[in-house]
Design a protein around this motif. Structure first.
Motif, PDB file in Angstrom:
ATOM      1  N   PRO A  34       8.786 -37.914 -19.069  1.00 41.24           N
ATOM      2  CA  PRO A  34       8.592 -38.922 -18.023  1.00 41.24           C
ATOM      3  C   PRO A  34       7.177 -38.824 -17.457  1.00 41.24           C
ATOM      4  CG  PRO A  34      10.690 -37.791 -17.727  1.00 41.24           C
ATOM      5  CD  PRO A  34       9.955 -37.056 -18.808  1.00 41.24           C
ATOM      6  N   ILE A  35       6.601 -39.968 -17.147  1.00 47.20           N
ATOM      7  CA  ILE A  35       5.225 -40.027 -16.651  1.00 47.20           C
ATOM      8  C   ILE A  35       5.259 -40.469 -15.193  1.00 47.20           C
ATOM      9  CG2 ILE A  35       3.006 -41.197 -16.926  1.00 47.20           C
ATOM     10  CD1 ILE A  35       3.851 -41.427 -19.962  1.00 47.20           C
ATOM     11  N   PHE A  36       4.573 -39.724 -14.332  1.00 48.24           N
ATOM     12  CA  PHE A  36       4.660 -39.947 -12.892  1.00 48.24           C
ATOM     13  C   PHE A  36       3.504 -40.804 -12.389  1.00 48.24           C
ATOM     14  CE2 PHE A  36       6.839 -36.000 -13.903  1.00 48.24           C
ATOM     15  CZ  PHE A  36       8.082 -36.246 -13.342  1.00 48.24           C
ATOM     16  N   LEU A  37       3.849 -41.737 -11.499  1.00 51.81           N
ATOM     17  CA  LEU A  37       2.881 -42.663 -10.920  1.00 51.81           C
ATOM     18  C   LEU A  37       2.802 -42.463  -9.408  1.00 51.81           C
ATOM     19  CD1 LEU A  37       4.056 -45.936 -12.752  1.00 51.81           C
ATOM     20  CD2 LEU A  37       2.415 -44.224 -13.578  1.00 51.81           C
ATOM     21  N   ASP A  38       1.885 -43.190  -8.773  1.00 48.51           N
ATOM     22  CA  ASP A  38       1.735 -43.252  -7.316  1.00 48.51           C
ATOM     23  C   ASP A  38       1.284 -41.920  -6.722  1.00 48.51           C
ATOM     24  OD1 ASP A  38       1.704 -44.021  -4.694  1.00 48.51           O
ATOM     25  OD2 ASP A  38       3.879 -43.962  -4.428  1.00 48.51           O
ATOM     26  N   PHE A  39       0.037 -41.578  -6.980  1.00 51.65           N
ATOM     27  CA  PHE A  39      -0.504 -40.328  -6.457  1.00 51.65           C
ATOM     28  C   PHE A  39      -0.922 -40.447  -4.995  1.00 51.65           C
ATOM     29  CE2 PHE A  39      -0.040 -39.258 -10.732  1.00 51.65           C
ATOM     30  CZ  PHE A  39      -0.216 -37.891 -10.890  1.00 51.65           C
ATOM     31  N   ASP A  40      -0.742 -41.640  -4.414  1.00 55.15           N
ATOM     32  CA  ASP A  40      -0.920 -41.779  -2.968  1.00 55.15           C
ATOM     33  C   ASP A  40       0.173 -41.031  -2.214  1.00 55.15           C
ATOM     34  OD1 ASP A  40      -3.129 -43.413  -3.229  1.00 55.15           O
ATOM     35  OD2 ASP A  40      -1.957 -45.262  -3.211  1.00 55.15           O
ATOM     36  N   SER A  41       1.261 -40.702  -2.909  1.00 54.08           N
ATOM     37  CA  SER A  41       2.414 -40.075  -2.257  1.00 54.08           C
ATOM     38  C   SER A  41       2.392 -38.552  -2.340  1.00 54.08           C
ATOM     39  CB  SER A  41       3.717 -40.605  -2.880  1.00 54.08           C
ATOM     40  OG  SER A  41       3.886 -41.972  -2.590  1.00 54.08           O
ATOM     41  N   PRO A  82      18.589 -41.256 -19.714  1.00 58.25           N
ATOM     42  CA  PRO A  82      17.998 -40.067 -20.333  1.00 58.25           C
ATOM     43  C   PRO A  82      18.823 -38.816 -20.059  1.00 58.25           C
ATOM     44  CG  PRO A  82      16.887 -40.571 -18.293  1.00 58.25           C
ATOM     45  CD  PRO A  82      17.876 -41.680 -18.514  1.00 58.25           C
ATOM     46  N   GLU A  83      18.515 -37.774 -20.802  1.00 57.69           N
ATOM     47  CA  GLU A  83      19.149 -36.493 -20.528  1.00 57.69           C
ATOM     48  C   GLU A  83      18.590 -35.980 -19.203  1.00 57.69           C
ATOM     49  OE1 GLU A  83      19.313 -31.999 -22.323  1.00 57.69           O
ATOM     50  OE2 GLU A  83      18.974 -33.658 -23.720  1.00 57.69           O
ATOM     51  N   ILE A  84      19.466 -35.860 -18.223  1.00 60.81           N
ATOM     52  CA  ILE A  84      19.014 -35.586 -16.860  1.00 60.81           C
ATOM     53  C   ILE A  84      18.328 -34.230 -16.742  1.00 60.81           C
ATOM     54  CG2 ILE A  84      19.770 -35.311 -14.468  1.00 60.81           C
ATOM     55  CD1 ILE A  84      19.716 -38.170 -15.665  1.00 60.81           C
ATOM     56  N   ARG A  85      18.770 -33.271 -17.511  1.00 61.71           N
ATOM     57  CA  ARG A  85      18.138 -31.957 -17.436  1.00 61.71           C
ATOM     58  C   ARG A  85      16.659 -32.048 -17.812  1.00 61.71           C
ATOM     59  NH1 ARG A  85      16.869 -27.150 -19.912  1.00 61.71           N
ATOM     60  NH2 ARG A  85      17.616 -25.255 -18.877  1.00 61.71           N
ATOM     61  N   LYS A  86      16.339 -32.867 -18.814  1.00 59.97           N
ATOM     62  CA  LYS A  86      14.944 -33.014 -19.233  1.00 59.97           C
ATOM     63  C   LYS A  86      14.109 -33.691 -18.150  1.00 59.97           C
ATOM     64  CE  LYS A  86      15.555 -32.967 -24.255  1.00 59.97           C
ATOM     65  NZ  LYS A  86      15.380 -33.724 -25.523  1.00 59.97           N
ATOM     66  N   VAL A  87      14.717 -34.632 -17.437  1.00 62.03           N
ATOM     67  CA  VAL A  87      14.008 -35.279 -16.333  1.00 62.03           C
ATOM     68  C   VAL A  87      13.734 -34.253 -15.232  1.00 62.03           C
ATOM     69  CG1 VAL A  87      14.130 -37.075 -14.570  1.00 62.03           C
ATOM     70  CG2 VAL A  87      15.027 -37.513 -16.858  1.00 62.03           C
ATOM     71  N   GLY A  88      14.741 -33.425 -14.939  1.00 67.96           N
ATOM     72  CA  GLY A  88      14.546 -32.359 -13.962  1.00 67.96           C
ATOM     73  C   GLY A  88      13.443 -31.404 -14.387  1.00 67.96           C
ATOM     74  N   GLU A  89      13.416 -31.066 -15.678  1.00 69.67           N
ATOM     75  CA  GLU A  89      12.358 -30.193 -16.191  1.00 69.67           C
ATOM     76  C   GLU A  89      10.984 -30.819 -15.972  1.00 69.67           C
ATOM     77  OE1 GLU A  89      13.014 -29.219 -20.261  1.00 69.67           O
ATOM     78  OE2 GLU A  89      14.925 -28.202 -19.898  1.00 69.67           O
ATOM     79  N   ALA A  90      10.876 -32.123 -16.226  1.00 72.51           N
ATOM     80  CA  ALA A  90       9.591 -32.806 -16.063  1.00 72.51           C
ATOM     81  C   ALA A  90       9.144 -32.775 -14.604  1.00 72.51           C
ATOM     82  CB  ALA A  90       9.699 -34.245 -16.561  1.00 72.51           C
ATOM     83  N   VAL A  91      10.086 -32.989 -13.678  1.00 67.91           N
ATOM     84  CA  VAL A  91       9.757 -32.946 -12.249  1.00 67.91           C
ATOM     85  C   VAL A  91       9.329 -31.531 -11.852  1.00 67.91           C
ATOM     86  CG1 VAL A  91      10.711 -33.144  -9.916  1.00 67.91           C
ATOM     87  CG2 VAL A  91      11.235 -34.892 -11.626  1.00 67.91           C
TER      88      VAL A  91
END
Length: 362
Positions: A247-254, A139-148
């Motif tokens: 991007p969709i984030f998982l593992d809210f235990d963390s 993926p376009e890394i900048r977009k992943v950074g934006e999502a984070v």
């Protein structure tokens, strides 16, 4: 020295599922019907997370109204039950505020966590169909950074009553003691490890020593940096890439309260090393550094108060990796417990990979 950027457990690009037996499928159907009858959905297939997935109590449920993940909790104390209920309420709040995460469904009890007749507890999330980061296409890394960045900016706007109370376990005096003993190659301490892992520590003493010196040099900056609610374990299998969506984030235990820079540093390392690995470690230093800059540029768009350079990324990533290594060291030294030794090599390799991504630190 360990060869850097080798494929690891996170190189698997798609979640793996396996069909369950008839008896288990009927059990799941019954539990689903009792607790989620309001969905008016009929189950057509039940599968269990398989392959390298760690949580064998997660089931993928296909119905005529969509797909879901049913999570089963074997035993919960009142405190744990309250924490997980709050966690699901936070996910619902994030989802309603346009943050990409699974949507939790309330059961007949009007709670997210439902108690079954056998004493177990369950929750139901909408299933996200997609591949793990980076999937087939990089993926376009900048977009992943934006999502984070967007995820964490919104996360810290959540109502306080929905936020978990967990705090990041900073390196303790015991952590420092065991790390110093290992890098000084104390035979008394090294004798606590199985032969292969003892050799691993001895043969990689240089990178351990170098990284540890950096961690100690910047410890005050780490502790004093801005804290917030962060996802402490953003790695490729906690990020689902679903079509053209964010991007969709998982593992809210963390989720826990920790330095925001640590989250960015460690997530940059865990995500970007996978891209280098998929390219067979054939990227130039300039190309690797460009990945780091692109990722930070995207994330800092939503976290403008943070000042982060590739060197800062390395320092904060080093700190988290060393904390994880220290956990493994303590288990061996104080409990004669080698249960996590299988990831020791991966963690040590991470120290070398961080420097290769971010450039020489000293």
């Amino acid at each position: 020295m360990i060869e850097p950027f080798q494929p690891d457990i996170f190189s698997e690009i798609k979640p793996v599922f396996s069909d369950v037996g008839i008896e288990k499928a009927e059990e799941i159907k019954k539990v689903f019907k009792v607790n989620y009858d309001s969905l008016n959905a009929e189950i057509t297939r039940v599968r269990k997370f398989g392959g390298i997935e760690l949580n064998s109590n997660n089931f993928r449920i296909d119905t005529d109204k969509g797909q879901f993940i049913l999570k089963v909790f074997d035993d919960l104390s009142e405190r744990e039950l309250e924490a997980i209920e709050k966690q699901h309420a936070l996910m619902a709040w994030l989802y309603m505020n346009q943050v990409s995460c699974p949507f939790p469904h309330k059961g007949q009890s009007q709670t997210y966590i439902c108690r079954c007749d056998d004493g177990k507890y369950i929750s139901l999330l909408s299933f996200i169909d997609g591949g793990y980061f980076p999937g087939i296409d990089i993926p376009e890394i900048r977009k992943v950074g934006e999502a984070v960045g967007k995820f964490h900016a919104q996360l810290n706007l959540a109502p306080n009553e929905l936020k978990p109370n967990r705090k990041y376990p900073h390196l303790s005096s015991t952590d420092k003691e065991v790390f110093n003993d290992v890098i000084s190659q104390s035979q008394k301490i090294l004798s606590k490890f199985p032969t292969e892992h003892r050799s691993l520590l001895v043969n990689n003493n240089t990178i351990l020593n170098k990284a540890w010196a950096q961690v100690l040099s910047y410890q005050d900056d780490f502790i004093q940096s801005k804290h917030g609610l962060v996802h402490i374990d953003i790695h490729p299998h906690n990020v689902i890439m679903s079509g053209n969506s964010e991007p969709i984030f998982l593992d809210f235990d963390s989720l826990m309260h920790a330095p925001l820079k640590m989250m960015l540093g460690f997530s940059a390392y865990k995500l970007l090393r996978q891209i280098v690995s998929r390219n067979g470690n054939n990227m130039s230093q300039k190309e690797k550094r460009a990945l780091v800059y692109d990722y930070l540029e995207g994330a800092l768009l939503f976290l403008p108060d943070l000042d982060l350079s590739p060197k800062s990324v390395a320092i904060f990533a080093y700190t988290e990796i060393c904390r994880r290594i220290s956990c493994i060291l303590r288990l061996n030294i104080f409990e004669s417990n080698p249960s996590w030794n299988h990831v020791l090599e991966v963690q040590i390799a991470g120290l070398a990979e961080v420097e290769l991504l971010c450039g020489e630190l000293s």
